[in-house]
Design a protein around this motif. Structure first.
Motif, PDB file in Angstrom:
ATOM      1  N   ASN A  29      -7.194  -8.855   1.805  1.00  0.00           N
ATOM      2  CA  ASN A  29      -7.035  -7.435   2.113  1.00  0.00           C
ATOM      3  C   ASN A  29      -8.380  -6.798   2.446  1.00  0.00           C
ATOM      4  N   ASP A  30      -8.306  -5.733   3.252  1.00  0.00           N
ATOM      5  CA  ASP A  30      -9.501  -4.993   3.649  1.00  0.00           C
ATOM      6  C   ASP A  30      -9.677  -3.693   2.883  1.00  0.00           C
ATOM      7  N   MET A  31      -8.590  -3.144   2.368  1.00  0.00           N
ATOM      8  CA  MET A  31      -8.688  -1.849   1.694  1.00  0.00           C
ATOM      9  C   MET A  31      -7.534  -1.680   0.720  1.00  0.00           C
ATOM     10  N   LEU A  32      -7.723  -0.739  -0.205  1.00  0.00           N
ATOM     11  CA  LEU A  32      -6.691  -0.346  -1.158  1.00  0.00           C
ATOM     12  C   LEU A  32      -6.317   1.099  -0.888  1.00  0.00           C
ATOM     13  N   LEU A  33      -5.046   1.349  -0.615  1.00  0.00           N
ATOM     14  CA  LEU A  33      -4.550   2.704  -0.414  1.00  0.00           C
ATOM     15  C   LEU A  33      -4.107   3.225  -1.778  1.00  0.00           C
ATOM     16  N   GLY A  34      -4.905   4.117  -2.357  1.00  0.00           N
ATOM     17  CA  GLY A  34      -4.746   4.474  -3.752  1.00  0.00           C
ATOM     18  C   GLY A  34      -3.858   5.669  -4.025  1.00  0.00           C
ATOM     19  N   SER A  35      -3.934   6.131  -5.275  1.00  0.00           N
ATOM     20  CA  SER A  35      -3.087   7.241  -5.720  1.00  0.00           C
ATOM     21  C   SER A  35      -3.424   8.549  -5.021  1.00  0.00           C
ATOM     22  N   ASP A  36      -4.649   8.682  -4.463  1.00  0.00           N
ATOM     23  CA  ASP A  36      -4.971   9.905  -3.731  1.00  0.00           C
ATOM     24  C   ASP A  36      -4.172  10.019  -2.438  1.00  0.00           C
ATOM     25  N   PHE A  37      -3.515   8.933  -2.010  1.00  0.00           N
ATOM     26  CA  PHE A  37      -2.552   9.004  -0.904  1.00  0.00           C
ATOM     27  C   PHE A  37      -1.139   9.282  -1.436  1.00  0.00           C
ATOM     28  N   PHE A  38      -0.753   8.583  -2.509  1.00  0.00           N
ATOM     29  CA  PHE A  38       0.603   8.724  -3.049  1.00  0.00           C
ATOM     30  C   PHE A  38       0.851  10.125  -3.608  1.00  0.00           C
ATOM     31  N   ILE A  39      -0.193  10.791  -4.108  1.00  0.00           N
ATOM     32  CA  ILE A  39      -0.002  12.077  -4.764  1.00  0.00           C
ATOM     33  C   ILE A  39       0.444  13.156  -3.783  1.00  0.00           C
ATOM     34  N   SER A  40       0.252  12.922  -2.483  1.00  0.00           N
ATOM     35  CA  SER A  40       0.656  13.905  -1.481  1.00  0.00           C
ATOM     36  C   SER A  40       1.769  13.385  -0.566  1.00  0.00           C
ATOM     37  N   HIS A  41       2.392  12.263  -0.931  1.00  0.00           N
ATOM     38  CA  HIS A  41       3.447  11.682  -0.104  1.00  0.00           C
ATOM     39  C   HIS A  41       4.610  11.212  -0.972  1.00  0.00           C
ATOM     40  N   ARG A  42       5.738  11.151  -0.344  1.00  0.00           N
ATOM     41  CA  ARG A  42       6.913  10.530  -0.951  1.00  0.00           C
ATOM     42  C   ARG A  42       7.128   9.203  -0.225  1.00  0.00           C
ATOM     43  N   VAL A  43       7.120   8.119  -0.972  1.00  0.00           N
ATOM     44  CA  VAL A  43       7.070   6.783  -0.368  1.00  0.00           C
ATOM     45  C   VAL A  43       8.254   5.960  -0.877  1.00  0.00           C
ATOM     46  N   TYR A  44       9.026   5.425   0.067  1.00  0.00           N
ATOM     47  CA  TYR A  44      10.141   4.545  -0.266  1.00  0.00           C
ATOM     48  C   TYR A  44       9.820   3.162   0.289  1.00  0.00           C
ATOM     49  N   VAL A  45       9.735   2.154  -0.595  1.00  0.00           N
ATOM     50  CA  VAL A  45       9.436   0.784  -0.199  1.00  0.00           C
ATOM     51  C   VAL A  45      10.748   0.008  -0.143  1.00  0.00           C
ATOM     52  N   ASP A  46      11.150  -0.364   1.064  1.00  0.00           N
ATOM     53  CA  ASP A  46      12.375  -1.119   1.289  1.00  0.00           C
ATOM     54  C   ASP A  46      12.019  -2.606   1.299  1.00  0.00           C
ATOM     55  N   ASN A  47      12.043  -3.217   0.120  1.00  0.00           N
ATOM     56  CA  ASN A  47      11.685  -4.633   0.027  1.00  0.00           C
ATOM     57  C   ASN A  47      12.722  -5.542   0.670  1.00  0.00           C
ATOM     58  N   ALA A  48      13.959  -5.061   0.819  1.00  0.00           N
ATOM     59  CA  ALA A  48      14.998  -5.886   1.428  1.00  0.00           C
ATOM     60  C   ALA A  48      14.757  -6.068   2.921  1.00  0.00           C
ATOM     61  N   SER A  49      14.260  -5.012   3.600  1.00  0.00           N
ATOM     62  CA  SER A  49      14.021  -5.069   5.043  1.00  0.00           C
ATOM     63  C   SER A  49      12.548  -5.019   5.406  1.00  0.00           C
ATOM     64  N   ASP A  50      11.660  -5.057   4.420  1.00  0.00           N
ATOM     65  CA  ASP A  50      10.210  -5.080   4.644  1.00  0.00           C
ATOM     66  C   ASP A  50       9.740  -3.866   5.442  1.00  0.00           C
ATOM     67  N   ARG A  51      10.075  -2.672   4.914  1.00  0.00           N
ATOM     68  CA  ARG A  51       9.665  -1.425   5.559  1.00  0.00           C
ATOM     69  C   ARG A  51       9.213  -0.434   4.496  1.00  0.00           C
ATOM     70  N   ILE A  52       8.439   0.544   4.953  1.00  0.00           N
ATOM     71  CA  ILE A  52       8.058   1.679   4.112  1.00  0.00           C
ATOM     72  C   ILE A  52       8.438   2.953   4.856  1.00  0.00           C
TER      73      ILE A  52
END
Length: 440
Positions: A274-297
């Protein structure tokens, strides 16, 4: 039945069913974990270890749940050896690990029997981490702005949108991610920084979004550039620490969302593939749904700060200037008082030094015979009482030899380097030798 299957079955007490996005698509909520943000960017989840109330960090960057060694010892957990060669890796390097089984682990109000945890790493100030063996059981929604993490199970959704909360305004974005197992049970996608593609790990366990030094240099930013400032050190699971910097970046693009003029952290460390970590300072302002069945966010902006930068929907975020509190300037009266105190302190220090040096002068006088071969020729001549003194110096000199009375002085032959003994010097008159000469 494996422990993971038992955990999934225990959490499969369906609480609610949000609206499905397609005709054949069905989405069921498995569990909802209330989240409290500690220190601004640490998502905390309450749980129980054998009936004892504890708090864990909800860490999407941890492939497996973990308990710190101190908490394992305090709860009397029996440790077992991990497989040979197994080590935990993170920002702080690698560390050894053990295994422990919790007889009853209660999460989201559901008691689960015989749950296995890794034990290791440094103390995080919490009981440990809730990792992907829980968060990756099915689909997961990180709704940190509203204080919740929800686990879902979707069926036959295909290309249907799972951003059910955006049904009214339809504003959301989507990106493809690497399959969960292929990515080593991590959520990994592509983020574009300054026009360069980066392999990013979505990590709620990291407070600040961070790039490796090599990745930042690929994006055209390196330590020493204008605007790049030291930001202390970075550390994680291991014991190692690495240098860190805060640096300006022109743009960060995640899917079709683009943020301009942001400051991100750079760490002199390695993150595997990996090149970077997208941390909690991104999640705190977004609503994120991780679809592990279809490999999408699926994700949408909910408001507030992105990477610590204030932004509004439909507007570009601008970096806030760094402001330092003005240094108070003392009044003229205060400056005079400070100067007087400094002068008084200097005088007293000089007086103390003189009083300490004076008693030492008598002890420093030589009390044994002096050899002329061990002193310069000029001093030898002065000690022998010669009137003509050879001066071979290019600057002003002031020599005051202090030979005690009755000292035996040897007469030196400077051409041959030998010395012959003379009779003891007669007692000189009580006067101080002082030879001064100025050349040039």
């Amino acid at each position: 039945m494996s422990r993971t299957t038992r955990l999934a079955a225990a959490l499969a007490a369906f609480v609610a069913m949000p609206a499905a996005a397609g005709a054949a698509c069905s989405v069921q909520k498995v569990a909802e974990l209330p989240v409290t943000m500690a220190d601004g960017y640490r998502p905390m989840v309450n749980a129980r270890i054998n009936g004892v109330e504890t708090r864990f960090i909800a860490d999407s960057g941890a492939f497996y749940s973990l308990i710190s060694p101190g908490v394992a010892a305090a709860n009397g957990l029996k440790l077992h050896a991990a497989p040979p060669g197994f080590r935990l890796g993170g920002i702080g390097g690698g560390t050894s690990a053990s295994l422990a089984t919790v007889k009853e682990f209660t999460l989201a109000g559901v008691p689960i029997k015989d749950v296995q945890f890794l034990v290791g790493g440094t103390d995080t100030g919490t009981a440990g981490l809730i990792g992907q063996n829980v968060l990756g059981l099915a689909d997961v929604e990180y709704d940190l702005p509203h204080g919740a993490i929800r686990l879902f199970r979707s069926h036959d959704c295909g290309d249907s949108s799972l951003a059910y909360w955006a049904a009214k305004d339809g504003i959301y974005w989507t990106i493809k991610i690497v399959p969960l197992r292929t990515a080593g049970f991590h959520t990994v996608g592509t983020v574009v920084v300054n026009g360069q593609k980066m392999r990013a790990l979505f990590d709620t366990g990291v407070e600040r979004t961070m790039l490796t030094r090599k990745a930042a240099e690929r994006a055209g930013v390196k330590p020493g550039d204008p605007g790049v400032e030291r930001a202390g050190f970075s550390r994680g699971l291991g014991r190692e620490i690495s240098n860190a910097w805060s640096a300006p970046f022109a743009s960060v693009k995640i899917g079709k969302e683009e943020i301009h003029n942001v400051r991100l952290r750079i760490a002199d460390t390695e993150l595997g593939d990996n090149d970077m970590l997208l941390g909690s300072d991104f999640f705190i302002s977004h609503r994120v749904y991780v679809d592990n069945a279809s490999d999408r966010i699926f994700f949408s902006y909910t408001g507030g700060k992105i990477f610590g930068i204030a932004a509004r929907r439909g507007e570009r975020a601008r970096a806030l200037p760094l402001r330092r509190s003005p240094r108070p300037r003392p009044s003229p009266r205060m400056r005079k008082a400070i100067a007087a105190a400094a002068r008084s302190s200097s005088r007293s220090a000089t007086s103390r030094m003189r009083s300490r040096i004076s008693p030492m002068r008598s002890r420093l006088r030589p009390r044994r015979p002096v050899s002329c071969c061990s002193v310069p020729r000029l001093i030898c001549a002065a000690a022998a009482g010669r009137s003509a003194l050879p001066i071979s110096t290019a600057r002003s000199t002031a020599i005051r030899p202090m030979f005690p009375r009755g000292s035996t002085v040897r007469n030196c032959d400077f051409r041959s380097g030998s010395a012959r003994r003379r009779s003891p010097m007669p007692t000189p008159p009580p006067r101080r030798w002082s030879v001064r000469s100025t050349i040039g």
